[in-house]
Write an enzyme that holds these catalytic residues in place. Structure first.
Site, PDB file in Angstrom:
ATOM      1  N   LYS A 169       0.810  -1.215   0.045  1.00 31.85           N
ATOM      2  CA  LYS A 169       0.013  -0.029  -0.013  1.00 31.85           C
ATOM      3  C   LYS A 169       0.743   1.296   0.039  1.00 31.85           C
ATOM      4  CE  LYS A 169      -2.545  -2.600  -0.421  1.00 31.85           C
ATOM      5  NZ  LYS A 169      -2.960  -2.631  -1.962  1.00 31.85           N
ATOM      6  N   SER A 170       2.089   1.192  -0.517  1.00 32.01           N
ATOM      7  CA  SER A 170       3.030   2.327  -0.450  1.00 32.01           C
ATOM      8  C   SER A 170       3.162   3.019  -1.712  1.00 32.01           C
ATOM      9  CB  SER A 170       4.377   1.898  -0.029  1.00 32.01           C
ATOM     10  OG  SER A 170       4.390   1.222   1.117  1.00 32.01           O
ATOM     11  N   MET A 208      -4.147   6.035 -14.729  1.00 33.45           N
ATOM     12  CA  MET A 208      -3.860   4.508 -14.498  1.00 33.45           C
ATOM     13  C   MET A 208      -5.213   3.939 -14.415  1.00 33.45           C
ATOM     14  SD  MET A 208      -0.248   4.330 -12.668  1.00 33.45           S
ATOM     15  CE  MET A 208      -0.321   2.583 -12.348  1.00 33.45           C
ATOM     16  N   HIS A 226       7.580  -7.505  -1.421  1.00 35.38           N
ATOM     17  CA  HIS A 226       7.454  -6.616   0.147  1.00 35.38           C
ATOM     18  C   HIS A 226       8.289  -7.592   0.833  1.00 35.38           C
ATOM     19  CE1 HIS A 226       4.088  -4.852  -1.917  1.00 35.38           C
ATOM     20  NE2 HIS A 226       3.497  -6.063  -2.047  1.00 35.38           N
ATOM     21  N   GLY A 258      -5.974   7.425  -3.871  1.00 38.76           N
ATOM     22  CA  GLY A 258      -4.802   7.871  -4.309  1.00 38.76           C
ATOM     23  C   GLY A 258      -4.518   9.190  -4.042  1.00 38.76           C
ATOM     24  N   SER A 265      -0.366   9.509 -13.776  1.00 43.62           N
ATOM     25  CA  SER A 265      -1.290   9.962 -12.811  1.00 43.62           C
ATOM     26  C   SER A 265      -2.386   8.910 -12.266  1.00 43.62           C
ATOM     27  CB  SER A 265      -1.897  11.059 -13.644  1.00 43.62           C
ATOM     28  OG  SER A 265      -2.799  10.858 -14.334  1.00 43.62           O
ATOM     29  N   PHE A 266      -2.771   9.149 -11.260  1.00 44.02           N
ATOM     30  CA  PHE A 266      -4.037   8.236 -10.872  1.00 44.02           C
ATOM     31  C   PHE A 266      -5.092   8.233 -11.836  1.00 44.02           C
ATOM     32  CE2 PHE A 266      -7.585   7.352  -8.196  1.00 44.02           C
ATOM     33  CZ  PHE A 266      -7.391   6.356  -7.477  1.00 44.02           C
TER      34      PHE A 266
HETATM   35  P1  A3P Z   1      -5.218   4.351  -1.500  1.00 40.07           P
HETATM   36  O1  A3P Z   1      -5.809   3.119  -0.773  1.00 40.07           O
HETATM   37  O2  A3P Z   1      -4.974   5.232  -0.213  1.00 40.07           O
HETATM   38  O3  A3P Z   1      -5.874   5.060  -2.513  1.00 40.07           O
HETATM   39  P2  A3P Z   1       0.106  -0.428  -3.726  1.00 40.07           P
HETATM   40  O4  A3P Z   1       0.547  -0.397  -5.122  1.00 40.07           O
HETATM   41  O5  A3P Z   1       1.369  -0.489  -3.046  1.00 40.07           O
HETATM   42  O6  A3P Z   1      -0.894  -1.666  -3.358  1.00 40.07           O
HETATM   43  O7  A3P Z   1      -0.756   0.783  -3.081  1.00 40.07           O
HETATM   44  C1  A3P Z   1      -1.772   1.160  -3.423  1.00 40.07           C
HETATM   45  C2  A3P Z   1      -2.273   2.456  -3.260  1.00 40.07           C
HETATM   46  O8  A3P Z   1      -1.661   3.352  -4.034  1.00 40.07           O
HETATM   47  C3  A3P Z   1      -3.580   2.961  -3.037  1.00 40.07           C
HETATM   48  O9  A3P Z   1      -3.680   4.049  -2.171  1.00 40.07           O
HETATM   49  C4  A3P Z   1      -3.830   3.416  -4.432  1.00 40.07           C
HETATM   50  O10 A3P Z   1      -4.938   4.098  -4.587  1.00 40.07           O
HETATM   51  C5  A3P Z   1      -2.422   4.359  -4.748  1.00 40.07           C
HETATM   52  N1  A3P Z   1      -2.298   4.653  -5.971  1.00 40.07           N
HETATM   53  C6  A3P Z   1      -2.162   3.814  -7.077  1.00 40.07           C
HETATM   54  N2  A3P Z   1      -1.904   4.277  -8.117  1.00 40.07           N
HETATM   55  C7  A3P Z   1      -1.629   5.725  -7.773  1.00 40.07           C
HETATM   56  C8  A3P Z   1      -1.235   6.758  -8.700  1.00 40.07           C
HETATM   57  N3  A3P Z   1      -1.018   6.651  -9.882  1.00 40.07           N
HETATM   58  N4  A3P Z   1      -1.233   7.927  -7.918  1.00 40.07           N
HETATM   59  C9  A3P Z   1      -1.324   8.002  -6.611  1.00 40.07           C
HETATM   60  N5  A3P Z   1      -1.800   7.088  -5.753  1.00 40.07           N
HETATM   61  C10 A3P Z   1      -1.811   5.849  -6.456  1.00 40.07           C
END
Ligand code: A3P
Length: 266
Positions: free
Chosen positions: A42-43, A215, A91, A230, A211-212
């Site tokens: 989730k990073s 994607m 991870h 995001g 960008s969110f």
């Molecule tokens: P949130 O649940 O806070 O929205 P991982 O890929 O490590 O599993 O992390 C997932 C987190 O990254 C989610 O956070 C997701 O929405 C966020 N995320 C994925 N793609 C992103 C992007 N292009 N820009 C910003 N945040 C993004």
């Protein structure tokens, strides 16, 4: 929460995950152009993966999201199907990484503030049947602090990586918050680190494509659960004042001997 335990670390409870595979990863043959993307879940793993992929391949036309983290790939896939340069998002704790990886090849670590990670993980667990969680936020937060979910505690993971590797020149440290603040700048750092030599124009396209909004436009079903809001600071919508105070005290205690810094807002 349902987990699979191996060598004191909780892994996802995938039916195909075997001790032998995790053990075999330790001696997996490395190629000099391999790149490891190391994160606590989730990073922003998928986001960073996309940036690495576009810079390494020089292509921005398609979103190439990862099929699985390293622990979820078969050895056959790793050795025979993944084209070089291979990007291994994972991870793993430093002690479980392929031997020599952090000395021989490039490693990108992405960290994110643990309040937003807790919220993100809570939602991820709820929509991921293998995590076996259907509780309330107030019940989840104590489990997160205790490190009862996959990959144990954020503090354990982060401090093990930081303490072991902070001076390693093969490692680039990124943060989710810095990427949110100025992703173009972080893309330039990655380009320099990987020595991919892309033009500013190309990197501007990478920035737009990663960008969110971009994607999330064309996601396949298997990836939708990795994209939620995001944003930085969604924790403020979830933490009560009391939960926040308890978290801050816990965090300060855990980090009191560390120079690792965390931004909880932009
Ligand atoms: P949130 O649940 O806070 O929205 P991982 O890929 O490590 O599993 O992390 C997932 C987190 O990254 C989610 O956070 C997701 O929405 C966020 N995320 C994925 N793609 C992103 C992007 N292009 N820009 C910003 N945040 C993004």
């Amino acid at each position: 929460l349902t987990v699979y335990e191996w060598d004191n670390v909780y892994f996802p409870n995938w039916p195909w995950l075997k001790d032998a595979h995790l053990k075999a990863l330790r001696t997996m043959p490395l190629r000099e152009d391999d790149v490891f993307l190391c994160t606590y879940p989730k990073s922003g793993t998928h986001w960073a993966h996309e940036i690495l992929d576009m810079l390494l391949t020089g292509k921005t036309d398609k979103h190439q999201l990862p099929t699985a983290p390293l622990a979820g790939m078969t050895m056959d896939y790793i050795e025979h199907e993944l084209a070089s340069p291979r990007i291994f998002n994972n991870h793993l704790y430093p002690k479980h990484m392929p031997e020599g990886a952090t000395d021989k090849v490039k490693v990108v670590c992405v960290s994110r503030n643990p309040k937003d990670i807790a919220v993100s993980m809570y939602h991820f667990n709820k929509v991921s049947p293998e995590m076996g969680y259907d509780g309330e936020w107030s019940d989840f937060l104590p489990l997160f602090l205790e490190g009862k979910g996959i990959y144990n505690s954020w503090w354990e993971y982060t401090l093990q990586w930081w303490n072991a590797e902070k001076k390693n020149p093969n490692i680039l440290w990124l943060t989710y918050e810095d990427m949110q603040e100025d992703c173009f700048h972080q893309i330039k750092r990655v380009d320099q680190f990987l020595d991919t030599g892309r033009t500013l124009d190309f990197m501007e396209t990478v920035n737009k494509r990663c960008s969110f909004q971009s994607m999330t436009k064309s996601l396949q079903a298997q990836h939708t659960r990795f994209f939620r809001k995001g944003e930085v600071g969604d924790w403020k919508n979830w933490f009560t004042v009391a939960q926040n105070e308890e978290f801050d005290t816990f965090h300060q205690q855990k980090m009191k001997n560390s120079d690792f810094t965390v931004r909880f807002e932009l």
